[in-house]
Design an enzyme around this catalytic site. Structure first.
Site, short mmCIF file in Angstrom:
data_model
loop_
_atom_site.label_atom_id
_atom_site.label_comp_id
_atom_site.label_asym_id
_atom_site.label_seq_id
_atom_site.Cartn_x
_atom_site.Cartn_y
_atom_site.Cartn_z
N SER A 186 -25.93 -23.93 24.90
CA SER A 186 -24.35 -23.49 25.07
C SER A 186 -23.93 -22.86 23.93
O SER A 186 -22.67 -22.67 24.07
CB SER A 186 -23.82 -24.94 25.38
OG SER A 186 -23.58 -25.77 24.18
N SER A 200 -12.66 -21.79 27.74
CA SER A 200 -12.89 -22.96 26.88
C SER A 200 -12.50 -24.02 27.49
O SER A 200 -11.68 -24.73 27.75
CB SER A 200 -12.09 -22.97 25.57
OG SER A 200 -11.78 -21.64 25.08
N TYR A 238 -26.50 -14.92 24.14
CA TYR A 238 -26.05 -16.13 25.02
C TYR A 238 -25.37 -15.48 26.07
O TYR A 238 -25.28 -15.67 27.29
CB TYR A 238 -25.02 -17.18 24.21
CG TYR A 238 -24.34 -17.95 24.92
CD1 TYR A 238 -24.99 -19.20 25.74
CD2 TYR A 238 -22.99 -17.92 25.36
CE1 TYR A 238 -24.21 -19.96 26.38
CE2 TYR A 238 -22.40 -18.39 26.34
CZ TYR A 238 -23.02 -19.54 26.66
OH TYR A 238 -22.15 -20.50 27.66
N GLY A 263 -21.50 -31.64 27.13
CA GLY A 263 -20.24 -32.10 27.01
C GLY A 263 -19.31 -31.76 28.08
O GLY A 263 -18.41 -32.48 28.76
#
Length: 278
Positions: free
Chosen positions: A84, A175, A146, A14
């Site tokens: 991710s 973000s 992560y 993305g």
């Protein structure tokens, strides 16, 4: 005119989908690497009339031979590849940590002079929100496996700069999305256009050495410092406040005392129960 050649890993993801159409330019060639075919440019939010000069390489960032070959002749590596979201520790270690070390080692062997690494706010996820912007060199406080992989990423980048002289810039991304979907995002958002501005600044800055920079927009409610980004020429212009009226109408004003997700950098990723993320 000399062509600038850039390798992007995680090219089907993305973030790459937001970035690609915004960094296509005359005199620039992109090599796109992922385990799956990246989407066609026509499927993305294209904002350029430039004819793309793109090449696709299918394979994993954990494959050193493939990565070294992909790095050959490149002027810069933008490493977006990896998992991710939170996953099992073994998977995170294999894809994110091994993948980052493999990418850096391939860049070293191929003589790539500059690497841009996609780190994350989750490297400091348990850092409390403060009334002052948190600096980009805030101590590591990972909130998940992560987040721990991003600590390893930053450490590997530091070592490859100190030991081998590669310019490495780590982006602690907040973000990076097209819009804001929750109250926390009002503090952490980076717009697609500002994301491209950040990458362009990292590609242009002369002899950066090793840097850690927050990847955020110029949000009115930001938690993170813009100083380190401005030092490399990143001057964001977008502000998440455009999303605030609708979000506050739905959720009310942020209550930092009542919700740990609004009082720690990592947000909901810092919720714990019996030592496990919920």
């Amino acid at each position: 005119m000399t062509t600038q050649r850039i390798l992007i890993t995680g090219a089907s993801g993305g973030v790459a989908g937001l970035l690609r159409p915004r960094i296509i330019a005359p005199g620039r060639s992109l090599r796109l690497l992922d385990i799956a075919d990246p989407p066609e440019l026509s499927e993305l939010d294209s904002i350029t009339d430039s004819t793309p000069d793109e090449e696709i390489v299918i394979g994993s960032v954990t494959d050193l031979g493939l990565m070294e070959q992909a790095c050959r002749g490149m002027d810069a590596l933008i490493h977006l590849g990896g998992l991710s979201v939170e996953a099992a520790a073994d998977d995170i270690v294999d894809v994110n940590i091994k993948g980052t070390i493999t990418a850096l080692e391939a860049a070293r062997r191929a003589g790539v002079p500059r690497v841009i690494l996609a780190s994350s706010n989750h490297a400091v996820g348990f850092q409390p929100r403060t009334d002052r912007p948190i600096p980009a060199d805030a101590p590591h406080r990972p909130d998940t496996y992560y987040g721990l992989s991003k600590v390893a990423m930053e450490g590997a980048g530091r070592m490859y700069h100190d030991r081998f002289g590669i310019d490495v810039i780590c982006l602690r991304i907040g973000s990076w999305f097209a819009g804001v979907s929750d109250l926390r995002g009002l503090a952490t958002w980076m717009s697609p256009a500002d994301g491209a501005r950040l990458i362009e600044a990292c590609l242009r800055v002369e002899s950066p050495g090793y840097r850690v920079v927050w990847g955020i927009s110029r949000n009115t409610r930001r938690w993170f410092s813009l100083d380190e980004g401005e030092a490399v020429g990143y001057h964001p212009v977008d502000d998440s406040e455009i999303f605030a009226p609708a979000l506050i109408a739905e959720h009310g004003e942020p209550d930092f005392d009542a919700d740990a997700a609004l009082n720690r950098v990592g947000g909901p990723w810092t919720y714990v129960e019996l030592g496990k993320r919920m």
